[in-house]
Design a protein around this motif. Structure first.
Motif: not given
Lengths: 113, 118
Positions: A36, B93, B95, B107, B109
């Protein structure tokens, strides 16, 4: 215990040079691995993931990562860095059949013109 | 909405007060996570909700922290009697992953709530 390590707090590269952000993991079971990116004052954005199959996965913005099972690593790479790549990068792992994610402490990437 | 939303974006409170942080996950996402990100630190897992199952509360740092998820959608993280060390960015988050045999669904966010305890 499951864990993720990002050994470098900060990585500095010059624009146009290749970059690598390191990540190693420790899990019991088959890992799902993720990268990420967090830009300043922005939420985390998904870059790429490894689930199964080809060890080299390609993601957003020209990033790629290589899963190395023997070294339990999942390093993030890009052939030619851009100044706009400067951000905070997080590696994360999730174990098959478990939904909990484990995040590394993050690596700040600085790309200088 | 298209993404995960959180409110408020910023919260300043006095030590000892209670605060509530809200998360609206992506519609249809069954999994919801709360994390805490302190300055210069990584993400610290707090709590995880999956559908109607009992939440995984293993990351909550003290009994001052609690969370609930109503109707399998919106979640509220409550911090009672806030302390200065609670100051951080709280991230939510969501999912779409399911439990057994789940694949690596990533995920998504929210932008986070920055909590400052004076």
């Amino acid at each position: 215990a499951q864990s993720v390590a990002q050994p470098e707090d900060q990585v500095n590269v010059a624009e146009g040079n290749p970059l690598t952000v390191k990540c190693t993991y420790s899990v019991s079971g088959n890992p799902y691995l993720f990268w990420y990116v967090q830009y300043p004052n922005r939420g985390l954005q998904f870059l790429l993931k490894y689930i199964t199959g080809d060890n080299l996965v390609k993601g957003s913005y020209g990033f790629e990562a290589e899963f190395n099972k023997s070294q339990t690593s999942f390093h993030l790479k890009k052939p030619s860095a851009l100044v706009s790549d400067s951000a905070l990068y997080f590696c994360a792992v999730r174990v098959h059949n478990f939904n909990k994610f484990y995040f590394g402490s993050g690596t700040k990437l600085n790309v200088k013109p | 909405g298209a993404g995960v939303s959180q409110s408020p974006s910023n919260k300043v409170t006095e030590k000892g007060k209670d605060v509530e942080l809200r998360c609206d996950p992506i519609s249809g996402h069954t999994a919801l996570y709360w994390y805490r990100q302190s300055l210069g630190q990584g993400l610290e897992f707090l709590i995880y909700f999956q559908g109607n199952s009992a939440p995984d509360k293993s990351g909550l740092p003290s009994d001052r922290f609690s969370a609930e998820r109503t109707g399998g959608s919106v979640s509220t993280l409550t911090i009672q009697r806030t302390q200065q060390e609670d100051s951080a960015v709280y991230l939510c988050a969501s999912s779409s992953s399911q439990l057994a045999g789940s694949r690596g669904d990533e995920q998504f966010f929210g932008p986070g709530t920055r909590l400052t305890v004076l």
